[in-house]
Structure formats: C-alpha cells, structure tokens
Design an enzyme around this catalytic site. Structure first.
Site, PDB file in Angstrom:
ATOM      1  N   ASP A 180     -13.240 -14.526  11.644  1.00 10.39           N
ATOM      2  CA  ASP A 180     -13.470 -14.617  13.277  1.00 10.39           C
ATOM      3  C   ASP A 180     -13.987 -15.774  13.935  1.00 10.39           C
ATOM      4  OD1 ASP A 180     -12.827 -12.929  15.612  1.00 10.39           O
ATOM      5  OD2 ASP A 180     -13.166 -11.317  14.745  1.00 10.39           O
ATOM      6  N   ARG A 209      -6.690 -10.352   1.434  1.00  6.21           N
ATOM      7  CA  ARG A 209      -7.356 -12.013   2.256  1.00  6.21           C
ATOM      8  C   ARG A 209      -8.245 -12.378   3.215  1.00  6.21           C
ATOM      9  NH1 ARG A 209      -7.655  -8.756   8.294  1.00  6.21           N
ATOM     10  NH2 ARG A 209      -6.749  -9.957   9.349  1.00  6.21           N
ATOM     11  N   TRP A 242      -0.368  -6.570   5.871  1.00  2.61           N
ATOM     12  CA  TRP A 242      -0.786  -5.363   4.263  1.00  2.61           C
ATOM     13  C   TRP A 242       1.378  -4.760   3.961  1.00  2.61           C
ATOM     14  CZ3 TRP A 242      -4.138  -6.337   1.232  1.00  2.61           C
ATOM     15  CH2 TRP A 242      -6.138  -6.830   2.356  1.00  2.61           C
TER      16      TRP A 242
END
Lengths: 68, 477
Positions: free
Chosen positions: B57, B53, B431
């Site tokens: 942010d 991943r 996930w």
C-alpha cells in the site's frame, strides 16, 4: 484456585515475577554442567557478533505508520 | 465441516539502516524493495504462481497473503514461504542500493509494533459454516481469541513497564516488564453492544470468496505474527478445533467478556495467567481457567469424534504444556516451540549474564531482532540453525511453497498465472476470478475454494501452452 489467587496477589504486591525468573535462571545454570553453559555462551557470543552496533538506534529508529 | 480453508495475511515492518550515504524513509525503502516486482509485473499488488499475494500500500507495509490452504501444514509452509519471498526481494534491493552507492542494510521485521507504538497486523482467515450464529461466536469464540495469547503470543518487552489503561495499573508502574502479546495493547474497542464489541477482533461480514449461502469468512485480527512454526500451528490448530466444536453444537461455556480491550491487556501483562477480569454476567475468570475449559472440551471432543488430521494430538499436547508452563511459572517445557517462551529464555539468559533487565538497550534490540526475517542475521533464525527451535515442516517444503500452489483453488489460479506469463499474455486475477485481458468477456469465476481444477481454465491454459511466447518472461520476482 487458591494457589492461583495467591500468585496473582504476589504479582500485584511485589516485583516477584522478574526476581523469580532471575532466580530460576541462576538455579538452572547452577544445575547444568559446564559444557552446556559454555555452549550457551558460544551462542550468545555469535548473536552478539550479528547485532547492529548501535542498539538504541536499532530500536528507536524503527518507526512505521500503523497498519491495516 | 470436514475440511476448512485457512489463510494468513502478514504485514511486515521495514527499516533501512544507513552506513555512509544518508537514511531512507520506510516508504522509500519499501519502494526499493518492490522495484523488481514493479519491473516485472507493472504493479505493487500481485498474485503469485504459488497462489498467494504480494502487496504494498502507498506509504504502508509490505504484505504477504498466503494462498487459501486446506491443511495446517500447507498453511505453515506458505506462511514461511512469504518470509523467503520477501527475503529474496531484500537481497535484490540490497544489490540495487549498493549499485546506487547506498551502503546500508534493509531489515524486514515480522512483528507487530514499532518503537513509536504503531501497530501492524497478522490477520487469520477461517472458512466457517454459515449456520454458526454470531451470538455463539461472541459467547464462546471471542473469549477464546482474547485468552489464547497466553499460549501463542510472540512476547514483548516494556522498558517502562506495562502502559496504563483506563486508570487501571496493569502491573508495577515504571518497572521494566515482559508481556505475552505484541498486539494486545493495540486493540482498542470495547463498546456497549455485542456486535460492535466483537467487530474489532473478528469480522464475518467480509466477502467470503466462496458460496455465501453456505460459508462465511471469519477474519481474526488480534493475533501476533509468529516466527515459530509450532506456535502458528497451535494458534491456528486450536482455533480450528474451537470452530469445529461450534459448528457441531458441542457444548462450550458462555464466557462473554464484558470489556474485550481491558481483558486483552490485563491478560497480556500477567505472566501468571491468573489475573481476573469481568465477564458480561458479572462473574470473574482468569485466562488460564478459560483456556483449561477450552482445552478439556477439545480433548473430549476429539476423543468422541477422532482426530481430523495428523497433528491434532500434538496440538492438544502443546496446548496443555503451554498452560502448565504458565501455571507453574516454569516455561522450560515449551521454550523451543512457543515464541514468547523462546524469546524470554534468550532475554533471561542475557540478563543472568549481566544485562540490566528488560529495559537494557541490548535486550530491547534482541526483542526486535528476533523478528528479523533475514536467514543469517535474524535471531529466531539463528536459534533455529543452532537446533534450539522445534520445527514442524522442512526447508524443502517451504522452498516448494514459494513456487507451487497448495491443493485448493490456488492451484487453478497458480497454473493460470504461470501459463499466461509463459505465453506473454496479460491477465487479471483475484481470489475468485481469472481472465485474459485480450478476452475480457471470458471471465472465469471459481467459487469453490476446495476445487483443484476447472474445465474452463484448463482449456484456457491449453490454448496458452500452444501459443509459443515471443516475449521473454522475466523471473516472477
């Protein structure tokens, strides 16, 4: 155990660690042959060529917000 | 537990150094970095075909989470693959900036602290059997995690000497110094009950991303980001051995530490490993004493049970050599494998050739440049190229890990992502879950992280493969 305590006392009472490590370094370089020394010199020279010119700005200008 | 799931999440520091046109704030540089990701995926939070991943942010750090891996070697490859993927993004951003007339350079640092004292993390995840009581983690795992920095810290210079902590000097004041760890000075908590004291270092309350009745996900946040593969292998491999002993009820000492935050700092700033700190029972121990106990227990445990993977003998050997290096004050036995020792050797070589000490601007610069992920310019990478670093996995394994998922549930996720993108079908994954946006009612849940195939996903992929895409799919990043 006693030895470790002595080490701790040395650490607290003087600037021993830095001096020791410098001593070790010069001791080591005294022992190794000249080829190795110049090999290290070559590597450091190459690294010097890769570093940004303004060392202070490189470090001080690196400011982030905290993570996680 | 015969097999365990591992993962590492890494936050990177970002910096743009201008030449000509003016500066870019870290947030702007990060936006430039993620532009190809947004162009291609319309998001700054994506799962990749390798199962990992990439994430940004707002105003924060570029982050890479490895896919869930089931072997240490896969973990090492996927951790390094994160650096390769981000370096690819840096190169693209660099090209875009040049086209816009910006002549500066973007730097990504895999370290844990900036010049203003902000800290960002490297978080390890370990799948843990639920039967391991929290109290045993406090007595035996947390003391291991607090003291392991003497083997696996990334090293850090302190131009004004160790910071003060609760009125206690952590070393000679105002004397430039070197510490084992980057993170130790930034873990703050140390309150009264065991549970709250433990929380800042580990967290087991997170969603396990697995069958919650059997497993917890142990989330460890106090580790340094490592550049050296051997250091990462020791960090995760030794932690895995301690977890195995706890899962098997193998006897380990009760080392519950009275004040975790103080112990972390005392240990980090004492290169002899012999500084003493208080345990909850009133006695005192040093980091080396405690790690010697864990190492001896692990050796006996492995002797009794046999090694559970090919690298166990190397991990035990490197663990021992790291402790010996600290006991003898001679790190020449680990200075191609352990980050802090590799870095210290380099800095000391500069100091012996005239740099003034750990406060010299050049030394400070090298301390940071060691963590630059650029393959040509980053100092760790230069040392590696010169044959001064011992690596565990090959370049080609890392290249492959940037694209291919490991043999875990990540393979199901990665294959699904690849097939959906090739078919031009919008999809949503996390996930555990996978779905095509066109069929929101058909959300597949994969709770077993060890599963490498799933019948429902396989039939979805088959459908996707039959559907020839009319849309051109851009490169993944």
């Amino acid at each position: 155990m006693e030895r470790q305590q002595q080490q701790a006392q040395q650490q607290m009472s003087s600037s021993a660690p830095l001096e020791q490590s410098q001593l070790q370094i010069s001791h080591q370089t005294a022992e190794v042959n000249q080829n190795l020394v110049s090999e290290v010199d070559d590597i450091l020279a190459e690294i010097d060529g890769l570093l940004e010119e303004n060392a202070e700005d490189f470090v001080k200008g690196f400011v982030q917000k905290g993570g996680e | 537990m015969e097999r365990r799931i591992f993962g590492v999440e890494t936050e990177f520091g970002i910096r743009y150094i201008p030449r000509g046109l003016g500066p870019l704030a870290p947030e702007e540089a990060a936006r430039k970095l993620f532009k190809p990701v947004v162009d291609s995926w319309r998001s700054t939070n994506i799962f990749l075909p390798n199962g990992g991943r990439l994430y940004l942010d707002v105003g924060s750090h570029p982050e890479y989470a490895t896919a869930e891996t089931a072997t240490l070697r896969d973990l090492l490859a996927h951790d390094k693959a994160g650096e390769y993927l981000f370096n690819d993004l840096v190169n693209q951003a660099q090209d875009n900036l040049e086209a816009e007339g910006f002549d500066g350079r973007i730097f990504l640092f895999k370290n844990n602290v900036d010049s203003a004292g902000n800290s960002f993390g490297s978080h390890e995840n370990y799948m843990l059997e639920r039967k391991v009581e929290f109290s045993r983690l406090v007595r035996s795992l947390i003391p291991f995690l607090i003291t392991r920095q003497i083997m696996v810290g990334a090293g850090k210079t302190h131009p004004s000497g160790p910071p003060e902590w609760s009125g206690r000097p952590l070393g000679p004041q105002n004397e430039p110094s070197f510490s084992f760890s980057q993170r130790a000075d930034h873990i703050w908590e140390g309150s009264s009950t065991a549970t709250t004291r433990a929380r800042p270092l580990i967290n087991t309350r997170d969603e396990p991303h697995a069958d919650a009745s059997l497993y917890r996900r142990l989330h460890v946040i106090n580790g340094d980001s490592n550049m050296s593969q051997a250091t990462t292998m020791l960090k995760v491999g030794a932690t895995d051995l301690v977890l195995r002993m706890l899962e098997d009820y193998y006897p380990l000492a009760d080392f519950e530490i009275r004040d975790a935050a103080t112990a972390l700092r005392v240990i980090s700033h004492d290169l002899t490993g012999s500084a003493r700190f208080s345990l909850a029972d009133g006695s005192e121990r040093s980091a080396v004493e405690m790690q010697r106990h864990y190492h001896a227990a692990a050796c006996q445990y492995v002797e009794a049970k046999g090694p559970h993977h090919e690298d166990v003998p190397y991990i035990l050997n490197l663990w021992d050599r790291a402790l010996t290096a600290i006991e003898t004050g001679d790190s020449s036995g680990i200075d191609t494998e352990i980050d802090w020792a590799i870095k210290k050797k380099l800095l000391d070589a500069y100091i012996s050739r005239g740099a003034s000490g750990y406060d010299d601007p050049k030394i400070q610069q090298l301390d940071l440049a060691y963590h630059d992920i650029d393959p040509d310019r980053g100092i760790y990478n230069v040392l590696n190229r010169k044959g001064l670093i011992k690596t565990v996995i090959s370049e080609s394994e890392i290249d492959r890990a940037a694209i291919e998922p490991p043999a875990t549930r990540a393979r199901i996720r990665g294959s699904f992502i690849s097939a959906a993108r090739a078919a031009g079908e919008p999809f949503t994954v996390d996930w555990v879950h996978l779905k095509l946006n066109s069929r929101p009612q058909l959300s597949v849940m994969c709770k077993d992280p060890f599963a490498v195939e799933n019948a429902e996903v396989a039939s979805l992929i088959e459908e996707l493969q039959q559907k020839k895409s009319t849309v051109w799919a851009p490169p993944f990043i």
